[in-house]
Write a protein that holds these residues in place. Structure first.
Motif, PDB file in Angstrom:
ATOM      1  N   ALA A 279     -32.376 -31.044  35.916  1.00  0.00           N
ATOM      2  CA  ALA A 279     -33.590 -30.276  35.624  1.00  0.00           C
ATOM      3  C   ALA A 279     -33.311 -29.110  34.684  1.00  0.00           C
ATOM      4  N   GLY A 280     -34.224 -28.897  33.736  1.00  0.00           N
ATOM      5  CA  GLY A 280     -34.137 -27.717  32.897  1.00  0.00           C
ATOM      6  C   GLY A 280     -34.714 -26.500  33.602  1.00  0.00           C
ATOM      7  N   HIS A 281     -35.781 -26.701  34.372  1.00  0.00           N
ATOM      8  CA  HIS A 281     -36.444 -25.590  35.056  1.00  0.00           C
ATOM      9  C   HIS A 281     -36.953 -26.101  36.405  1.00  0.00           C
ATOM     10  N   ALA A 282     -36.450 -25.521  37.480  1.00  0.00           N
ATOM     11  CA  ALA A 282     -36.884 -25.862  38.832  1.00  0.00           C
ATOM     12  C   ALA A 282     -37.467 -24.623  39.494  1.00  0.00           C
ATOM     13  N   VAL A 283     -38.499 -24.810  40.315  1.00  0.00           N
ATOM     14  CA  VAL A 283     -39.173 -23.708  41.002  1.00  0.00           C
ATOM     15  C   VAL A 283     -38.990 -23.876  42.506  1.00  0.00           C
ATOM     16  N   ASP A 284     -38.516 -22.808  43.144  1.00  0.00           N
ATOM     17  CA  ASP A 284     -38.406 -22.747  44.600  1.00  0.00           C
ATOM     18  C   ASP A 284     -39.528 -21.845  45.088  1.00  0.00           C
ATOM     19  N   ALA A 285     -40.621 -22.453  45.553  1.00  0.00           N
ATOM     20  CA  ALA A 285     -41.806 -21.700  45.966  1.00  0.00           C
ATOM     21  C   ALA A 285     -41.816 -21.505  47.475  1.00  0.00           C
ATOM     22  N   TYR A 286     -42.274 -20.316  47.906  1.00  0.00           N
ATOM     23  CA  TYR A 286     -42.138 -19.898  49.306  1.00  0.00           C
ATOM     24  C   TYR A 286     -40.651 -19.978  49.670  1.00  0.00           C
ATOM     25  N   MET A 297     -30.882 -26.908  44.034  1.00  0.00           N
ATOM     26  CA  MET A 297     -31.153 -26.615  42.627  1.00  0.00           C
ATOM     27  C   MET A 297     -29.941 -26.062  41.896  1.00  0.00           C
ATOM     28  N   ARG A 298     -28.786 -26.202  42.482  1.00  0.00           N
ATOM     29  CA  ARG A 298     -27.595 -25.562  41.897  1.00  0.00           C
ATOM     30  C   ARG A 298     -27.274 -26.074  40.495  1.00  0.00           C
ATOM     31  N   HIS A 299     -27.706 -27.305  40.158  1.00  0.00           N
ATOM     32  CA  HIS A 299     -27.387 -27.869  38.840  1.00  0.00           C
ATOM     33  C   HIS A 299     -28.487 -27.635  37.811  1.00  0.00           C
ATOM     34  N   ALA A 300     -29.627 -27.096  38.217  1.00  0.00           N
ATOM     35  CA  ALA A 300     -30.721 -26.851  37.277  1.00  0.00           C
ATOM     36  C   ALA A 300     -30.335 -25.739  36.300  1.00  0.00           C
ATOM     37  N   ARG A 301     -30.797 -25.862  35.062  1.00  0.00           N
ATOM     38  CA  ARG A 301     -30.444 -24.851  34.062  1.00  0.00           C
ATOM     39  C   ARG A 301     -31.085 -23.509  34.400  1.00  0.00           C
ATOM     40  N   HIS A 302     -32.362 -23.528  34.758  1.00  0.00           N
ATOM     41  CA  HIS A 302     -33.059 -22.296  35.128  1.00  0.00           C
ATOM     42  C   HIS A 302     -33.803 -22.517  36.444  1.00  0.00           C
ATOM     43  N   VAL A 303     -33.753 -21.516  37.313  1.00  0.00           N
ATOM     44  CA  VAL A 303     -34.449 -21.574  38.597  1.00  0.00           C
ATOM     45  C   VAL A 303     -35.374 -20.367  38.714  1.00  0.00           C
ATOM     46  N   THR A 304     -36.605 -20.621  39.123  1.00  0.00           N
ATOM     47  CA  THR A 304     -37.541 -19.551  39.440  1.00  0.00           C
ATOM     48  C   THR A 304     -37.768 -19.527  40.940  1.00  0.00           C
ATOM     49  N   VAL A 305     -37.567 -18.366  41.534  1.00  0.00           N
ATOM     50  CA  VAL A 305     -37.792 -18.163  42.966  1.00  0.00           C
ATOM     51  C   VAL A 305     -39.092 -17.393  43.129  1.00  0.00           C
ATOM     52  N   VAL A 306     -40.002 -17.913  43.961  1.00  0.00           N
ATOM     53  CA  VAL A 306     -41.276 -17.246  44.217  1.00  0.00           C
ATOM     54  C   VAL A 306     -41.367 -16.976  45.724  1.00  0.00           C
ATOM     55  N   ARG A 329     -26.796 -21.065  33.386  1.00  0.00           N
ATOM     56  CA  ARG A 329     -27.455 -21.132  34.691  1.00  0.00           C
ATOM     57  C   ARG A 329     -28.157 -19.800  34.938  1.00  0.00           C
ATOM     58  N   SER A 330     -29.469 -19.730  34.720  1.00  0.00           N
ATOM     59  CA  SER A 330     -30.195 -18.471  34.844  1.00  0.00           C
ATOM     60  C   SER A 330     -31.160 -18.534  36.014  1.00  0.00           C
ATOM     61  N   VAL A 331     -31.692 -17.372  36.396  1.00  0.00           N
ATOM     62  CA  VAL A 331     -32.604 -17.284  37.528  1.00  0.00           C
ATOM     63  C   VAL A 331     -33.626 -16.182  37.279  1.00  0.00           C
ATOM     64  N   ALA A 332     -34.833 -16.382  37.780  1.00  0.00           N
ATOM     65  CA  ALA A 332     -35.866 -15.344  37.791  1.00  0.00           C
ATOM     66  C   ALA A 332     -36.446 -15.301  39.198  1.00  0.00           C
TER      67      ALA A 332
END
Length: 428
Positions: A279-286, A297-306, A329-332
């Motif tokens: 994955a290029g961008h994965a979202v972890d919601a809740y 999601m450890r292999h995803a390029r970017h992860v967004t945590v909501v 490997r970035s995160v927001a």
């Protein structure tokens, strides 16, 4: 059959178990009866304690013809009415099958999915050990400064001196701790380190509208007998290890019922979304403490945590610190309600969303947030079969199809059920 009068015993034969754990039977007048403590195909005598125009609730008084799956609860406190293990009268080997049936019926009746389609989609994902699995518990102080759990559908506290489903680190504390009446004591332990955190709420600390405010009061006022190495208060935290990853978990933060449950959920999410690997961008919601962001999601390029919880966001930031400043490997981390969150196009199109909402589910606001991502793959982690059915219908209405529903038993001895469901966006 005439409308049963209060305290008049009646004989019923339940058909099936339903969400919430009761057995469903039918009166001669066509109304549904929900019977606490009964099992399907048993002949039972009950007393109606809630009588409505379209349904009744009844308490079990005698099992005339027991189910072969009925067992005597091994816990004496359950036999005294403790509400913590509402299915301890059902043999452990039969509990997952019952939960699969409840999920199937919920999808069919509430989600309005075709029965043959549901039969194809729903499958077993396994269960954790039925004893000693809980690493988080919440106790209530008794008049004698002991501890207990609340009775089923009641505020009455059943005193206990051990708990068969609690981790042994917590069971040792149960035997020694003294808690003032009405004080709620939350304990959590780490399987990886044996550390324990504790926090509590006094009745007088409750705000209006029933909201509870966790306070860090002096131990001598409300709680005595905690071991000296227990970490106390809202700033307390421990480290748990899941799927080879160390996770900081603060005392106020949400975490799963135990580490085995967390491992099982991570495995199920990875099976449901193999696309996470590339994955290029994965979202972890809740997201809570970032369980899926840090593992599946450890292999995803970017992860967004909501996530809306302050303590959980702080934990997630620590748990994903290795991604900060990383070139590949970035995160927001977005501290907000999922319903109000807007995807950031600067991070690229979202490939996969993993959503783990609370018991109410996504509902329309959460579904709207997922729709805004336009993600081709969505994995929904549901802790209630009714909300799963509603959410599945809502997601299909915005263009997603259900590919697979994996039912997990991470709360043995209770009617609580967890599901991991894969959805994919259908072509226009």
């Amino acid at each position: 059959m005439p409308t049963p009068a209060a305290q008049d015993p009646i004989t019923l034969r339940p058909e099936r178990l339903v969400a919430g754990g009761d057995a469903l039977a039918r009166l001669d007048d066509g109304r549904v009866a929900f019977v606490t403590g009964a099992l399907p195909d048993e002949e039972v005598e009950v007393v109606v304690d809630v009588d409505r125009s379209d349904f009744v609730r009844a308490a079990l008084t005698e099992v005339v013809d027991p189910s072969p799956d009925r067992v005597v609860p091994t816990c004496p406190f359950r036999r005294d009415g403790c509400g913590g293990c509402g299915w301890m009268h059902l043999a452990p080997h039969a509990q997952l099958d019952a939960k699969i049936e409840i999920v199937t019926e919920s999808l069919r009746r509430i989600g309005r999915f075709d029965a043959s389609e549901v039969a194809r989609l729903v499958r077993s994902g396994g269960a954790v050990d039925p004893y000693g699995y809980r690493t988080s518990i919440r106790l209530v102080g008794t008049p004698g400064r002991g501890v207990g759990y609340r009775e089923e559908r009641s505020d009455r506290v059943v005193p206990i001196d051990h708990c068969q489903i609690a981790h042994e680190n917590l069971s040792r504390i149960i035997r020694e701790v003294e808690v003032a009446p009405g004080v709620e004591l939350s304990l959590r332990t780490s399987v990886a380190t044996d550390a324990v955190t504790a926090r509590w709420t006094r009745p007088e600390d409750r705000r209006r509208r029933g909201e509870r405010r966790r306070t860090n009061v002096a131990a001598g006022e409300s709680v005595k007998g905690l071991p000296g190495d227990v970490h106390i208060g809202d700033r307390a935290f421990l480290v748990e290890r899941v799927s080879g990853v160390d996770l900081r978990v603060s005392a106020p933060s949400f975490f799963q019922s135990g580490v085995d449950a967390a491992e099982m959920l991570v495995d199920a999410v990875e099976r449901a979304a193999p696309e996470l690997v590339g994955a290029g961008h994965a979202v972890d919601a809740y997201a809570g403490v970032g369980l899926f962001a840090a593992t599946a999601m450890r292999h995803a390029r970017h992860v967004t945590v909501v996530e809306s919880s302050r303590s959980s966001c702080f934990d997630a930031k620590e748990n994903l610190r290795h991604r900060s400043g990383s070139g590949d490997r970035s995160v927001a981390i977005a501290r907000t309600d999922v319903a109000r969150w807007e995807p950031d196009s600067a991070n690229g199109a979202v490939d996969v969303v993993v959503a783990d909402p609370g018991r109410p589910g996504l509902a329309k606001p959460g579904t709207g947030a997922i729709e805004r991502t336009a993600a081709p793959v969505v994995v929904l982690v549901s802790c209630d079969p009714v909300s799963l059915a509603r959410d599945a219908r809502l997601l299909t209405e915005i263009g997603y199809g259900v590919d697979d529903v994996e039912v997990l038993d991470i709360f043995p001895q209770t009617p609580h059920v967890e599901c991991v469901t894969r959805f994919t966006r259908r072509g226009d």
